[in-house]
Design a protein around this motif. Structure first.
Motif, PDB file in Angstrom:
ATOM      1  N   VAL A 148       0.957  -1.315  -0.015  1.00 15.85           N
ATOM      2  CA  VAL A 148       0.073   0.016   0.028  1.00 15.85           C
ATOM      3  C   VAL A 148       1.009   1.485   0.118  1.00 15.85           C
ATOM      4  O   VAL A 148       0.621   2.093  -0.708  1.00 15.85           O
ATOM      5  CB  VAL A 148      -0.937   0.045   1.292  1.00 15.85           C
ATOM      6  CG1 VAL A 148      -1.607   1.347   1.341  1.00 15.85           C
ATOM      7  CG2 VAL A 148      -2.101  -1.023   1.139  1.00 15.85           C
ATOM      8  N   MET A 149       1.858   1.254   0.869  1.00 15.14           N
ATOM      9  CA  MET A 149       2.712   2.356   0.903  1.00 15.14           C
ATOM     10  C   MET A 149       3.411   2.659  -0.350  1.00 15.14           C
ATOM     11  O   MET A 149       3.667   3.762  -1.102  1.00 15.14           O
ATOM     12  CB  MET A 149       3.990   2.240   2.029  1.00 15.14           C
ATOM     13  CG  MET A 149       3.354   2.556   3.294  1.00 15.14           C
ATOM     14  SD  MET A 149       3.174   4.361   3.466  1.00 15.14           S
ATOM     15  CE  MET A 149       4.399   4.980   2.912  1.00 15.14           C
ATOM     16  N   GLU A 150       3.920   1.378  -1.230  1.00 14.56           N
ATOM     17  CA  GLU A 150       4.518   1.827  -2.546  1.00 14.56           C
ATOM     18  C   GLU A 150       3.726   2.376  -3.228  1.00 14.56           C
ATOM     19  O   GLU A 150       3.808   3.134  -4.269  1.00 14.56           O
ATOM     20  CB  GLU A 150       4.843   0.121  -2.859  1.00 14.56           C
ATOM     21  CG  GLU A 150       5.386   0.152  -4.522  1.00 14.56           C
ATOM     22  CD  GLU A 150       5.816  -1.070  -4.814  1.00 14.56           C
ATOM     23  OE1 GLU A 150       6.046  -1.265  -6.072  1.00 14.56           O
ATOM     24  OE2 GLU A 150       5.533  -2.053  -4.193  1.00 14.56           O
ATOM     25  N   GLY A 151       2.146   1.878  -3.503  1.00  9.83           N
ATOM     26  CA  GLY A 151       1.307   2.689  -4.283  1.00  9.83           C
ATOM     27  C   GLY A 151       1.162   3.797  -3.910  1.00  9.83           C
ATOM     28  O   GLY A 151       0.714   4.803  -4.868  1.00  9.83           O
ATOM     29  N   ILE A 152       1.178   4.404  -2.695  1.00 10.06           N
ATOM     30  CA  ILE A 152       0.893   5.740  -2.220  1.00 10.06           C
ATOM     31  C   ILE A 152       1.886   6.551  -2.690  1.00 10.06           C
ATOM     32  O   ILE A 152       1.779   7.556  -3.277  1.00 10.06           O
ATOM     33  CB  ILE A 152       0.598   5.989  -0.772  1.00 10.06           C
ATOM     34  CG1 ILE A 152      -0.425   5.357  -0.237  1.00 10.06           C
ATOM     35  CG2 ILE A 152       0.704   7.414  -0.209  1.00 10.06           C
ATOM     36  CD1 ILE A 152      -1.001   5.076   1.353  1.00 10.06           C
ATOM     37  N   THR A 153       3.198   6.250  -2.607  1.00 12.95           N
ATOM     38  CA  THR A 153       4.294   6.982  -2.578  1.00 12.95           C
ATOM     39  C   THR A 153       4.494   7.208  -4.382  1.00 12.95           C
ATOM     40  O   THR A 153       4.851   8.089  -4.759  1.00 12.95           O
ATOM     41  CB  THR A 153       5.641   6.402  -2.216  1.00 12.95           C
ATOM     42  OG1 THR A 153       5.827   5.129  -2.483  1.00 12.95           O
ATOM     43  CG2 THR A 153       5.702   6.516  -0.760  1.00 12.95           C
ATOM     44  N   LYS A 154       4.105   6.024  -5.201  1.00 14.47           N
ATOM     45  CA  LYS A 154       4.368   6.013  -6.477  1.00 14.47           C
ATOM     46  C   LYS A 154       3.147   6.915  -7.113  1.00 14.47           C
ATOM     47  O   LYS A 154       3.419   7.713  -8.197  1.00 14.47           O
ATOM     48  CB  LYS A 154       4.025   4.698  -6.775  1.00 14.47           C
ATOM     49  CG  LYS A 154       4.531   4.139  -8.427  1.00 14.47           C
ATOM     50  CD  LYS A 154       4.206   2.983  -8.810  1.00 14.47           C
ATOM     51  CE  LYS A 154       5.404   2.045  -8.273  1.00 14.47           C
ATOM     52  NZ  LYS A 154       5.105   0.633  -8.681  1.00 14.47           N
ATOM     53  N   GLY A 155       2.194   6.980  -6.486  1.00 16.72           N
ATOM     54  CA  GLY A 155       0.818   7.749  -7.135  1.00 16.72           C
ATOM     55  C   GLY A 155       0.819   9.270  -6.755  1.00 16.72           C
ATOM     56  O   GLY A 155       0.061  10.055  -7.586  1.00 16.72           O
ATOM     57  N   LEU A 156       1.601   9.714  -5.765  1.00 11.53           N
ATOM     58  CA  LEU A 156       1.565  10.998  -5.322  1.00 11.53           C
ATOM     59  C   LEU A 156       2.661  11.915  -6.151  1.00 11.53           C
ATOM     60  O   LEU A 156       3.619  11.741  -6.570  1.00 11.53           O
ATOM     61  CB  LEU A 156       1.869  11.254  -3.877  1.00 11.53           C
ATOM     62  CG  LEU A 156       0.730  10.793  -2.940  1.00 11.53           C
ATOM     63  CD1 LEU A 156       1.188  10.928  -1.641  1.00 11.53           C
ATOM     64  CD2 LEU A 156      -0.671  11.379  -3.310  1.00 11.53           C
ATOM     65  N   LYS A 157       2.344  13.306  -6.238  1.00  8.62           N
ATOM     66  CA  LYS A 157       3.056  14.386  -7.250  1.00  8.62           C
ATOM     67  C   LYS A 157       4.113  14.546  -6.001  1.00  8.62           C
ATOM     68  O   LYS A 157       4.240  14.604  -4.987  1.00  8.62           O
ATOM     69  CB  LYS A 157       2.225  15.404  -7.402  1.00  8.62           C
ATOM     70  CG  LYS A 157       1.017  15.263  -8.269  1.00  8.62           C
ATOM     71  CD  LYS A 157       0.486  16.395  -8.685  1.00  8.62           C
ATOM     72  CE  LYS A 157      -0.803  16.449  -9.682  1.00  8.62           C
ATOM     73  NZ  LYS A 157      -1.509  17.436  -9.827  1.00  8.62           N
ATOM     74  N   GLU A 158       5.261  15.073  -6.670  1.00  9.88           N
ATOM     75  CA  GLU A 158       6.389  15.300  -5.941  1.00  9.88           C
ATOM     76  C   GLU A 158       6.411  16.488  -4.975  1.00  9.88           C
ATOM     77  O   GLU A 158       7.094  16.929  -4.131  1.00  9.88           O
ATOM     78  CB  GLU A 158       7.695  15.782  -6.909  1.00  9.88           C
ATOM     79  CG  GLU A 158       8.040  14.515  -7.759  1.00  9.88           C
ATOM     80  CD  GLU A 158       9.159  14.922  -8.708  1.00  9.88           C
ATOM     81  OE1 GLU A 158       9.639  16.027  -8.649  1.00  9.88           O
ATOM     82  OE2 GLU A 158       9.703  13.830  -9.212  1.00  9.88           O
ATOM     83  N   THR A 159       5.058  17.148  -5.311  1.00  9.78           N
ATOM     84  CA  THR A 159       4.806  18.620  -4.565  1.00  9.78           C
ATOM     85  C   THR A 159       4.441  18.055  -3.027  1.00  9.78           C
ATOM     86  O   THR A 159       4.246  18.980  -2.331  1.00  9.78           O
ATOM     87  CB  THR A 159       3.704  19.244  -5.071  1.00  9.78           C
ATOM     88  OG1 THR A 159       2.802  18.569  -5.548  1.00  9.78           O
ATOM     89  CG2 THR A 159       4.692  20.155  -6.444  1.00  9.78           C
ATOM     90  N   ILE A 160       3.902  16.950  -2.979  1.00 13.45           N
ATOM     91  CA  ILE A 160       3.365  16.349  -1.638  1.00 13.45           C
ATOM     92  C   ILE A 160       4.524  15.599  -0.965  1.00 13.45           C
ATOM     93  O   ILE A 160       5.082  14.650  -1.402  1.00 13.45           O
ATOM     94  CB  ILE A 160       2.251  15.446  -1.911  1.00 13.45           C
ATOM     95  CG1 ILE A 160       1.075  16.346  -2.777  1.00 13.45           C
ATOM     96  CG2 ILE A 160       1.801  14.864  -0.593  1.00 13.45           C
ATOM     97  CD1 ILE A 160      -0.210  15.526  -2.826  1.00 13.45           C
ATOM     98  N   SER A 161       4.919  16.327   0.251  1.00 15.80           N
ATOM     99  CA  SER A 161       6.041  15.444   0.919  1.00 15.80           C
ATOM    100  C   SER A 161       5.425  14.658   2.147  1.00 15.80           C
ATOM    101  O   SER A 161       4.256  14.799   2.584  1.00 15.80           O
ATOM    102  CB  SER A 161       6.660  16.475   1.665  1.00 15.80           C
ATOM    103  OG  SER A 161       6.001  17.042   2.649  1.00 15.80           O
ATOM    104  N   ILE A 162       5.940  13.424   2.179  1.00 15.00           N
ATOM    105  CA  ILE A 162       5.540  12.324   2.941  1.00 15.00           C
ATOM    106  C   ILE A 162       6.356  12.037   4.040  1.00 15.00           C
ATOM    107  O   ILE A 162       7.712  11.846   3.988  1.00 15.00           O
ATOM    108  CB  ILE A 162       5.125  11.151   2.141  1.00 15.00           C
ATOM    109  CG1 ILE A 162       4.611  11.610   0.877  1.00 15.00           C
ATOM    110  CG2 ILE A 162       4.794  10.094   2.839  1.00 15.00           C
ATOM    111  CD1 ILE A 162       4.327  10.055  -0.033  1.00 15.00           C
ATOM    112  N   ARG A 163       5.876  11.868   5.282  1.00 14.06           N
ATOM    113  CA  ARG A 163       6.708  11.358   6.424  1.00 14.06           C
ATOM    114  C   ARG A 163       5.921  10.206   7.060  1.00 14.06           C
ATOM    115  O   ARG A 163       4.744  10.160   7.302  1.00 14.06           O
ATOM    116  CB  ARG A 163       6.838  12.673   7.536  1.00 14.06           C
ATOM    117  CG  ARG A 163       7.671  11.892   8.521  1.00 14.06           C
ATOM    118  CD  ARG A 163       8.056  13.142   9.733  1.00 14.06           C
ATOM    119  NE  ARG A 163       8.795  12.562  10.809  1.00 14.06           N
ATOM    120  CZ  ARG A 163       9.010  13.296  11.670  1.00 14.06           C
ATOM    121  NH1 ARG A 163       8.760  14.705  11.783  1.00 14.06           N
ATOM    122  NH2 ARG A 163       9.806  12.902  12.670  1.00 14.06           N
TER     123      ARG A 163
END
Length: 321
Positions: free
Chosen positions: A49-64
């Protein structure tokens, strides 16, 4: 304002108001955003699920990303504190343990960010203060339907959709035995029973209140059913029980219908299955939509159905081509 005395200023104000009206529904568009993702545990489905989230989000959204611990409550408290102090625009909970923690933590925020759940089987159990908005959860036996979290993606496929998929998969499956504990899934049975009538299927209740009752209930019904349908129910589901029922089903020329790849590997004829990376991509799409519109709803998951043709042929059922 005097239009004649201040014509330029008046013109600028009109332009600004028009600009704002066009983009009023796009409050977050073009901005950088910070989100926290809380993961229940480091197991493959949640990591996918994490892989899909990070793959699907734009670079303008930072994830922690924060992982919870099964054995260290102090670590989880530290995660909760970091969520409060992090000033995130959105908090995503992956799995039920993370979702329960995130919804409880939300009470501590002075200004609570939007919370979004994913990969949660029963959002009703989270007990968040939000409105009930999705037919996906209509069969829940919860008495407080106002507490259903309204933003996220569950692992609950709408019951009528499940019945339709089963009916469309097979030609000669007309009598389905639903194995369940009424204390957990009475609502599921009632909704499935109503839906099955539309497809000429008789849904036969195989009700138990303990695992030890399963052999006796099945023994009384093998001659009356074409398939046993096993749904998520804490009273009747375990790997040993699944394998036991599938073996008995093969002996009695009766198929078993389940809800993940383990069922197929064990010899079930049909299952509802999830691609957790695809679920992550679906979650990313919901995050993007929230930042674009400022709105969020509760949706059922994307899924696929799997037919075990080898076992179908062995039992003697017919698949619709």
């Amino acid at each position: 304002m005097n239009k004649k005395k201040y014509p330029y200023i008046y013109f600028v104000m009109i332009c600004i108001c028009g600009y704002l009206s066009v983009f009023a529904g796009d409050a977050f568009a073009g901005e950088d955003h910070s989100i926290a993702v809380v993961v229940s545990k480091k197991i493959r489905p949640y990591m996918n699920v994490m892989e899909g989230i990070t793959k699907g989000l734009k670079e303008t959204i930072s994830i922690r990303v924060f992982f919870l611990s099964d054995s260290d409550p102090q670590h989880n408290e530290q995660v909760s504190d970091k969520l409060e102090k992090g000033q995130f625009d959105l908090i995503v909970a992956v799995g039920p343990e993370a979702a329960k923690m995130v919804w409880r933590t939300g009470d501590k925020f002075q200004i609570s960010p939007q919370k979004l759940f994913t990969a949660v089987l029963d959002p009703v159990s989270l007990g968040a203060d939000s409105k009930f908005i999705s037919k996906s959860f209509e069969y829940s036996d919860s008495t407080n339907m106002q507490s259903v979290p309204s933003c996220g993606i569950s692992l609950r496929i709408p019951v009528d959709r499940q019945v339709r998929e089963i009916a469309q998969a097979f030609i000669n499956v007309k009598k389905i035995g639903l194995l369940f504990d009424a204390r957990n899934n009475k609502g599921f049975y009632e909704t499935a029973g109503f839906a099955s009538q539309q497809y000429g299927i008789a849904l036969i209740p195989l009700q138990v209140e303990a695992m030890k009752q399963i052999p006796g209930v099945l023994a009384k019904n093998w001659q009356n059913i074409d398939c046993v349908w096993m749904i998520p129910d804490r009273t009747v589901i375990s790997e040993k029980i699944i394998q036991y029922i599938i073996r008995l089903g093969i002996y009695h020329k009766t198929g078993v219908i389940g809800y993940n790849s383990f069922f197929i590997r064990s010899g079930a004829i049909f299952s509802f299955d999830f691609d957790y990376t695809a679920l992550g991509l679906q979650t990313a799409g919901k995050i993007e939509a929230y930042f674009k519109t400022g709105e969020c709803s509760a949706d059922p998951p994307e899924f696929k159905t799997v037919i075990n043709r080898k076992m179908v042929d062995k039992i003697g059922l017919q698949v619709r081509e």
